[in-house]
Design a protein around this motif. Structure first.
Motif, PDB file in Angstrom:
ATOM      1  N   THR A  10      49.379  33.938  48.384  1.00 54.97           N
ATOM      2  CA  THR A  10      49.249  32.879  47.398  1.00 54.97           C
ATOM      3  C   THR A  10      50.278  33.094  46.303  1.00 54.97           C
ATOM      4  N   SER A  14      49.562  30.302  41.381  1.00 58.09           N
ATOM      5  CA  SER A  14      48.303  29.791  41.922  1.00 58.09           C
ATOM      6  C   SER A  14      47.169  30.787  41.695  1.00 58.09           C
ATOM      7  N   LEU A 174      46.178  23.865  40.632  1.00 60.37           N
ATOM      8  CA  LEU A 174      45.401  24.019  41.866  1.00 60.37           C
ATOM      9  C   LEU A 174      45.263  22.700  42.626  1.00 60.37           C
TER      10      LEU A 174
END
Length: 201
Positions: A10, A14, A174
């Protein structure tokens, strides 16, 4: 010949957004604001009322959401699916309304009754909008909480609004909300929650 498998990671931004979203979720704001307003209203007795209000406004709703996730009814704790969010909002409104009525009947300080009533008013408006548009609950609750604490302890607490902006960024990063949904949520929280609290306390 051997090959190495690349494990997707990720992106750092994030991960940061996820941490902000999770740690500053509505439940945590509700717990903080009920205790702080309770302390201001009646010291330790007010904290007790704050815990009582938080039971209906945060604890019971969270348990309901966790039960739904366990049963596979809800996709996640932040209720990203709008239709699922509507069902949960109905339950939360019933829970918070029950808490408001009980606090009024049991003689809670007027500031505490006003606080929980402000939560009901905010939830009702959020639900009405959610039928057509996924407005940000994170932004509404955090903004309303800061505004209510500023009304309670003084305007210096408005300096906490950059935290509301950070939470809004996390929801956009997000891809849970658009910038417009975050801004609308923040405005709704400040106007409806703080306005109801100021009018009833």
């Amino acid at each position: 010949m051997t090959t190495t498998e690349t494990v997707p990671t990720t992106p750092p931004e994030s991960r940061a957004a996820r941490l902000v979203t999770d740690y500053f979720e509505p439940k945590n704001w509700i717990l903080v604001v009920t205790l702080l307003v309770g302390w201001h209203a009646d010291k330790l007795a007010g904290v007790g009322w704050g815990l009582f209000g938080a039971l209906f406004a945060a604890v019971i709703p969270v348990l309901f959401i966790k039960l739904g996730i366990k049963r596979g009814t809800w996709a996640d704790r932040h209720l990203g699916v709008r239709q699922q969010r509507l069902v949960v909002l109905v339950f939360i409104i019933c829970s918070v309304t029950t808490g408001t009525l009980l606090m009024g009947l049991l003689g809670a300080p007027s500031a505490m009754v006003a606080l929980i009533a402000a939560m009901v008013a905010t939830l009702v408006v959020i639900m009405a909008i959610t039928f057509a548009w996924k407005i940000s609950v994170h932004a509404a609750v955090s903004s309303g909480s800061v505004a209510i604490l500023a009304l309670t302890y003084g305007p210096w607490l408005l300096a906490a609004y950059p935290l509301v902006a950070l939470i809004g960024w996390s929801r956009i990063a997000l891809r849970d909300h658009t910038p417009a949904q975050v801004v609308a949520g923040a405005a709704l929280g400040a106007v409806v929650a703080a306005g109801t609290f100021a009018g009833l306390r």
